[in-house]
Design a protein around this motif. Structure first.
Motif, PDB file in Angstrom:
ATOM      1  N   PHE A 113      34.700  39.759  81.045  1.00  0.00           N
ATOM      2  CA  PHE A 113      35.034  39.116  79.802  1.00  0.00           C
ATOM      3  C   PHE A 113      33.892  38.402  79.021  1.00  0.00           C
ATOM      4  O   PHE A 113      33.734  38.639  77.873  1.00  0.00           O
ATOM      5  CB  PHE A 113      35.913  37.890  80.291  1.00  0.00           C
ATOM      6  N   VAL A 117      32.955  39.782  75.496  1.00  0.00           N
ATOM      7  CA  VAL A 117      33.461  39.115  74.538  1.00  0.00           C
ATOM      8  C   VAL A 117      32.364  38.332  73.744  1.00  0.00           C
ATOM      9  O   VAL A 117      32.375  37.647  72.515  1.00  0.00           O
ATOM     10  CB  VAL A 117      34.648  38.218  74.707  1.00  0.00           C
ATOM     11  N   PRO A 119      31.705  34.583  74.179  1.00  0.00           N
ATOM     12  CA  PRO A 119      32.381  33.579  73.692  1.00  0.00           C
ATOM     13  C   PRO A 119      31.361  32.619  73.069  1.00  0.00           C
ATOM     14  O   PRO A 119      30.306  32.296  73.660  1.00  0.00           O
ATOM     15  CB  PRO A 119      33.118  33.007  74.842  1.00  0.00           C
ATOM     16  N   ASN A 159      33.452  33.943  66.776  1.00  0.00           N
ATOM     17  CA  ASN A 159      33.758  34.944  67.703  1.00  0.00           C
ATOM     18  C   ASN A 159      34.437  36.401  67.066  1.00  0.00           C
ATOM     19  O   ASN A 159      35.116  36.142  66.208  1.00  0.00           O
ATOM     20  CB  ASN A 159      34.653  34.353  68.795  1.00  0.00           C
ATOM     21  N   GLY A 161      35.968  38.607  69.152  1.00  0.00           N
ATOM     22  CA  GLY A 161      37.118  38.921  69.999  1.00  0.00           C
ATOM     23  C   GLY A 161      37.989  37.825  70.449  1.00  0.00           C
ATOM     24  O   GLY A 161      38.913  37.837  71.067  1.00  0.00           O
ATOM     25  N   ILE A 162      37.658  36.605  69.426  1.00  0.00           N
ATOM     26  CA  ILE A 162      38.690  35.386  69.967  1.00  0.00           C
ATOM     27  C   ILE A 162      39.324  34.902  68.671  1.00  0.00           C
ATOM     28  O   ILE A 162      38.509  34.409  67.994  1.00  0.00           O
ATOM     29  CB  ILE A 162      37.947  34.202  70.788  1.00  0.00           C
ATOM     30  N   THR A 193      39.636  36.009  64.105  1.00  0.00           N
ATOM     31  CA  THR A 193      38.128  36.161  64.568  1.00  0.00           C
ATOM     32  C   THR A 193      37.283  36.347  63.461  1.00  0.00           C
ATOM     33  O   THR A 193      37.438  36.930  62.322  1.00  0.00           O
ATOM     34  CB  THR A 193      38.092  37.686  65.232  1.00  0.00           C
ATOM     35  N   LYS A 240      43.075  33.287  71.680  1.00  0.00           N
ATOM     36  CA  LYS A 240      43.769  34.438  71.962  1.00  0.00           C
ATOM     37  C   LYS A 240      42.738  35.626  72.095  1.00  0.00           C
ATOM     38  O   LYS A 240      42.019  35.742  71.310  1.00  0.00           O
ATOM     39  CB  LYS A 240      44.475  34.810  70.773  1.00  0.00           C
ATOM     40  N   VAL A 241      42.811  36.063  73.656  1.00  0.00           N
ATOM     41  CA  VAL A 241      41.712  37.212  73.658  1.00  0.00           C
ATOM     42  C   VAL A 241      42.605  38.462  74.387  1.00  0.00           C
ATOM     43  O   VAL A 241      43.330  38.271  75.334  1.00  0.00           O
ATOM     44  CB  VAL A 241      40.796  36.449  75.148  1.00  0.00           C
ATOM     45  N   TRP A 242      42.152  39.440  73.784  1.00  0.00           N
ATOM     46  CA  TRP A 242      42.732  40.885  74.168  1.00  0.00           C
ATOM     47  C   TRP A 242      44.400  40.724  74.195  1.00  0.00           C
ATOM     48  O   TRP A 242      45.077  41.257  75.079  1.00  0.00           O
ATOM     49  CB  TRP A 242      42.283  41.402  75.627  1.00  0.00           C
ATOM     50  N   SER A 246      45.858  31.907  75.775  1.00  0.00           N
ATOM     51  CA  SER A 246      45.439  30.883  76.724  1.00  0.00           C
ATOM     52  C   SER A 246      46.263  29.652  76.765  1.00  0.00           C
ATOM     53  O   SER A 246      47.152  29.386  75.976  1.00  0.00           O
ATOM     54  CB  SER A 246      44.001  30.500  76.678  1.00  0.00           C
ATOM     55  N   TRP A 281      34.559  28.600  79.065  1.00  0.00           N
ATOM     56  CA  TRP A 281      33.918  29.964  78.470  1.00  0.00           C
ATOM     57  C   TRP A 281      33.121  29.573  76.959  1.00  0.00           C
ATOM     58  O   TRP A 281      32.844  30.439  76.303  1.00  0.00           O
ATOM     59  CB  TRP A 281      35.091  30.944  77.900  1.00  0.00           C
TER      60      TRP A 281
END
Length: 282
Positions: A113, A117, A119, A159, A161-162, A193, A240-242, A246, A281
């Motif tokens: 991760f 990503v 972060p 980010n 990917g977030i 993102t 929100k990741v992938w 969360s 993260w």
């Protein structure tokens, strides 16, 4: 003259045995010729007389050695106990192995991760502040104030990917010399993102009475064109990741802002914001 009868030499010697009347076993027979012949070694052992006997066994042997009738029960109980101990050891081994494998998997996922990503913490700044409801004339010092601040905030998500969900139950306050001037909330929205979102929030104060010290300090600072203030922002966010959202965490932003005057057309001279984010993260 009567004939004398001589015993035959080939006849075996005669042994006379007396039977005891006292209940004891008879004594072994002795040889006729001076007791020279010993008792045969294969003679039967004397048998005890019939009767009732009491046999005493040590107490510790009674507990350690089971009776023949209960020996199989003792063996079965010992076998079950050994199987139980073995089962507990195997169960603990399986649990420890599972936890060890789980820790390794979580470490691998966290490493993937972070490397994928990369972060980064979001960035915030105050672009502008419009102020109304302040009258610092000496004649109105005894009156309560109802100031209103229109604060424009710039939020940046660097980010790739977030995504960030800004939730409800947020709070924003503006204070001067540890005196809260107004408060309000932020709008709830989703920030994608690598996105920059600029929004304006309205902060209001009511029945505000300034002390002589704070009042005089504001007048002096406004004459110099430098009025320092503190803006504190707290908002719950979810990332929100992938495609996975969360749990909610709090983002705290503390900004030191300086404006030139307490008016609608005030201008921000300096700003310095620090972001304090709970999740590991960032």
């Amino acid at each position: 003259m009567a004939d004398r009868v001589h015993p035959r030499t080939d006849s075996p010697p005669v042994t006379v045995t007396a039977t005891a009347t006292s209940g004891h076993p008879p004594e072994p027979a002795k040889s006729d010729v001076g007791g020279a012949n010993p008792v045969p070694s294969f003679a039967p052992k004397p048998q005890p007389p019939p009767g009732t006997y009491v046999v005493q066994v040590p107490k510790d042997q009674i507990y350690r050695v089971p009776t023949p009738g209960n020996a199989h029960k003792y063996r079965n109980a010992a076998r079950r106990k050994n199987r139980g101990c073995c089962g507990c050891c195997c169960c603990m081994t399986y649990i420890l192995s599972f936890l060890f494998i789980l820790v390794i998997i979580l470490g691998i996922v966290a490493a993937v991760f972070y490397l994928t990503v990369r972060p980064k913490a979001p960035k915030y700044s105050v672009d502008s502040i419009s102020i109304t409801g302040f009258n610092l004339s000496a004649s109105n010092l005894s009156l309560s104030l109802s100031p209103e601040f229109d604060v424009t905030v710039r939020a940046e998500n660097p980010n790739k990917g977030i995504g960030i969900y800004y939730g409800k139950k947020s709070s924003v306050t503006v204070s001067h010399s540890d005196v809260q001037l107004c408060n309000g909330v932020l709008p709830s929205f989703y920030q994608g993102t690598r996105n920059v979102t600029i929004f304006t929030t309205v902060l209001k104060g009511s029945s505000l009475r300034l002390s002589d010290t704070v009042h005089d300090a504001l007048i002096s600072q406004q004459r110099k064109g430098q009025i320092p203030m503190k803006l504190d922002l707290k908002v719950p966010v979810k990332v929100k990741v992938w495609g996975i959202k969360s749990w909610s965490v709090d983002v705290n932003v503390n900004c030191d802002v300086t404006v030139n005057k307490l008016a609608r057309d005030s201008r921000v001279i300096s700003r310095d914001c620090h972001v304090d984010v709970d999740p590991w993260w960032w």
